[in-house]
Write an enzyme that holds these catalytic residues in place. Structure first.
Site, PDB file in Angstrom:
ATOM      1  N   HIS B  58       0.806  -1.221   0.000  1.00  0.00           N
ATOM      2  CA  HIS B  58       0.000   0.000   0.000  1.00  0.00           C
ATOM      3  C   HIS B  58       0.836   1.267   0.000  1.00  0.00           C
ATOM      4  CE1 HIS B  58      -3.504  -2.430   0.726  1.00  0.00           C
ATOM      5  NE2 HIS B  58      -3.022  -2.903   1.858  1.00  0.00           N
ATOM      6  N   HIS B 220      -7.860  -3.896  -0.671  1.00  0.00           N
ATOM      7  CA  HIS B 220      -7.371  -5.260  -0.868  1.00  0.00           C
ATOM      8  C   HIS B 220      -8.227  -5.997  -1.886  1.00  0.00           C
ATOM      9  CE1 HIS B 220      -6.653  -4.036   3.350  1.00  0.00           C
ATOM     10  NE2 HIS B 220      -5.422  -4.386   3.043  1.00  0.00           N
TER      11      HIS B 220
END
Lengths: 333, 333
Positions: B58, B220
Site C-alpha cells: 500500500h 485489498h
C-alpha cells in the site's frame, strides 16, 4: 482503455485546470494560458529564471517542478508533443525579471525548433535567453555522441541544480555553467515492461509480451537497445548499473546522486527492491551514494518500467542538490 | 506477471531493505527487524508516540508516513496481511519515550487482534497504549455503523493530525482525542478500474471487464457497492462526491481537506482531471476546500483507480493539518 478521463482531446487542458485549481498558491497561468504555467510569484525578483517545457503525460516532469528552487515556468504541449513557440514565449516573458532566462529541456527535435524560435523572438524583445539541453539517455546515441542523446529522468537533476544556482543570485552564464556541469555528469538508462496508452488513440502504443521487457526504451516509446526476456529485479539492476556506470564512466571514489524512477505503472515497492541491489552494486564498485531519490519523477503515464539516473557530484553540485525546493510535486527542506 | 521483483516470497523484506538503505537518515529497524520500522531518532523525547501497521503493498501507507510530525513507527506485514503482534510490540517499545503510545490503524480484523495483543503485552511492561481505529471507507458498512467501516486513504489524515498533535507535547488522551475527531470528521469512497496482482499469486486477484469499473472496492480488492459501466471522469467525480458528501454529511459552509488518491496505476494527469470536477462540485455545494492533496497516498500496488477523502475541519484541525511534516514519502513545510 482504462482511464479516468472525459473527452480525450481535452485531456491536457482539463488536467492543467485541475493542477491550477489545486496549486494556486504555487502556480499561475501566464496571460491566462493554461499551457503556459509559471511560479505564482513570477517574475521572481533579482534572479535568473529557469524555463522549461515539453509534452504532457510525463508528470511530475515537466510542469511539476515549477517552484522555488527549481524551474520558474513551463510550456505544456499535447501528450508526448512539443509545446508551441508562442507558449514558450509567454512563459519566458512572464518569468524574466530582467536578469535573463535559461531554457532547460530534453533534446527532442520539435522542442528544439520551438524553443529556438521563442528565444529569437524574446531576444528581439530584449530578453536574454541561453539554453542547456538535457541528454542523459544512454540508449539513444553512442557514448562519443552523448550530446545528441534524448533527455529523460535526468531533467529532474538539471532543474534542481540550475534552480538552486539561480536562487543564489548568480548571473545567467553561471547558472548555465552549473546546469551544463550537471548534464555532462549524468547518465540514465530505463527498462519498459509494457506500453502506455495515448488518450486520443485508446490502445497501447506498442506491445511487449508477458515474458518480455525492452531495455533502453524512451519515455515516448522510442525503440530501445534490446528486447529480451523479463529478468528479475537484481538482474535488471545489474543491467542498468552496467549501462550507466560504464558510460560516463562512474568510477571508484566517485560520489553520486541516484534517481530510481518509475515510468508510472511500477509501484514503489518494486522501485525499492531495485534500489536495494543498485545500492549494493554501486558500493561494490566503490561508488558512494551521496543522496538517493526513489519514486515517480518522469513518467509515461501508466507505463510499467523503471529507470536509473546517476549524477557525479563535486562540492558545488552537492551544495546545490542539498538546497531547499518547493514545487507541487517535490519538496525538499 | 509484469513485476520487477526477485523471489516473490522475498518481496516485502527486499522492499523494506531498500527503503532502509535509501532513508537511513529518517528510519531505522527496531531490534534489527526490517518489519518493525521506527523514526531514526526514536524514541523522540518527551512526546507521545504514534504507532501504526498493516499489510505491505500500500505504499506510501503505512510505513511511508513514519517521520517527524506523523507516525513514530510501523509494523509491516506480508502483502495485504496484518503484521504480527510481536512486530507491533517491537515497534511500541522502540517508540515509547515514557509518555505512552497511540495506535492508529485501519479497522481490519487481523490487525485489531494483533494490535490488541501487543497493547496488552506492552501494558505489562508499563507502556500505556491507547487506540484509534480509522474507519473512513463509506462503502464498507451503513452510515449508522460508520465505526465498523474499514480504513483506507483517510489513514493519511489520521497520521497527519495525531502526529502534529503529538509534536506539540500534548498528553496521550489529547492526542487520541484529536485523532478521534479527525476520524469522525472524514469519509472516503473509491473506484477501481482493475485489479492488482499479488507477487506470490502471479495473476490478477479479480477481473474487471474493459468497459467496467467497481465503485467502493476496498484497497485489498474487497467487494464494492456496485459494478457498472466505466464512466467518464466527471461522472466518477460526481459519484464519489455524492457518496462522500452525503454520508457525514458535509454541508454548505463546511471547510474541508480533500485527498484525491490514486490506487497506484492511475497517473497524476487523471487525478487532476478528477480534482478539477471535484473542486467544482464541492464549490457548487458551498463546501470550501481549505487544503487539497492529490497524488498516490494509499495504493494497492499497480491497481488502476482512485479515491476521494474529505475531512471536515475546525480551527484545531486546520492548525494540525498545516503543521510541518517530514517522512520518506511526504514532506510539508
Amino acid at each position: 482503455m482504462k482511464k479516468i478521463i472525459n473527452d480525450p482531446f481535452n485531456f491536457v487542458d482539463e488536467s492543467m485546470e485541475g493542477i491550477l485549481a489545486a496549486h494556486s498558491n504555487l502556480l499561475k497561468a501566464a496571460e491566462g494560458n493554461v499551457r503556459a504555467i509559471v511560479r505564482a510569484d513570477a517574475p521572481a525578483a533579482h534572479k535568473v529564471a529557469v524555463a522549461t517545457g515539453g509534452g504532457s503525460g510525463h508528470l511530475p516532469v515537466f510542469l511539476g517542478y515549477v517552484g522555488r528552487g527549481m524551474a520558474d515556468g513551463c510550456a505544456v504541449g499535447n501528450v508526448f508533443s512539443s509545446p508551441t513557440s508562442s507558449q514558450m514565449k509567454q512563459v519566458t516573458k512572464a518569468v524574466d525579471s530582467g536578469r535573463g532566462v535559461l531554457y532547460i529541456y530534453g533534446r527532442y527535435q520539435g522542442d528544439m525548433m520551438n524553443f529556438d524560435m521563442a528565444a529569437e523572438d524574446c531576444a528581439e524583445d530584449g530578453i536574454e535567453v541561453q539554453t542547456v539541453l538535457v541528454t542523459d539517455d544512454v540508449a539513444s546515441a553512442p557514448r562519443e555522441e552523448w550530446q545528441k542523446r534524448r533527455g529523460v529522468a535526468g531533467l529532474f537533476f538539471a532543474y534542481k541544480i540550475a534552480g538552486a544556482k539561480a536562487e543564489t543570485g548568480s548571473d545567467l552564464s553561471s547558472v548555465r555553467t552549473a546546469a551544463e556541469k550537471a548534464v555532462s555528469n549524468m547518465r540514465s538508462m530505463g527498462v519498459a515492461l509494457g506500453s502506455c496508452t495515448l488518450p486520443t488513440v485508446g490502445r497501447p502504443t506498442f506491445s511487449v509480451s508477458d515474458d518480455e521487457m525492452e531495455i533502453g526504451m524512451g519515455i515516448h516509446g522510442e525503440a530501445g537497445v534490446q528486447r529480451c526476456k523479463l529478468e528479475n529485479a537484481d538482474q535488471i539492476a545489474a543491467t542498468l548499473v552496467d549501462y550507466v556506470a560504464e558510460d560516463l564512466p562512474f568510477c571508484k571514489g566517485d560520489e553520486v546522486a541516484v534517481l530510481v524512477n518509475s515510468l508510472g505503472g511500477t509501484p514503489l515497492e518494486e522501485l525499492y527492491i531495485l534500489y536495494r541491489e543498485i545500492n549494493r552494486l554501486l558500493t561494490e564498485r566503490g561508488i558512494q551514494i551521496y543522496r538517493p531519490y526513489v519514486g515517480r519523477y518522469a513518467c509515461s503515464m501508466e507505463m510499467p518500467g523503471a529507470s536509473l539516473t546517476l549524477m557525479k557530484l563535486d562540492d558545488e553540485l552537492k551544495e546545490l542538490l542539498d538546497a531547499p525546493a518547493e514545487t507541487p510535486f517535490f519538496v525538499q527542506n
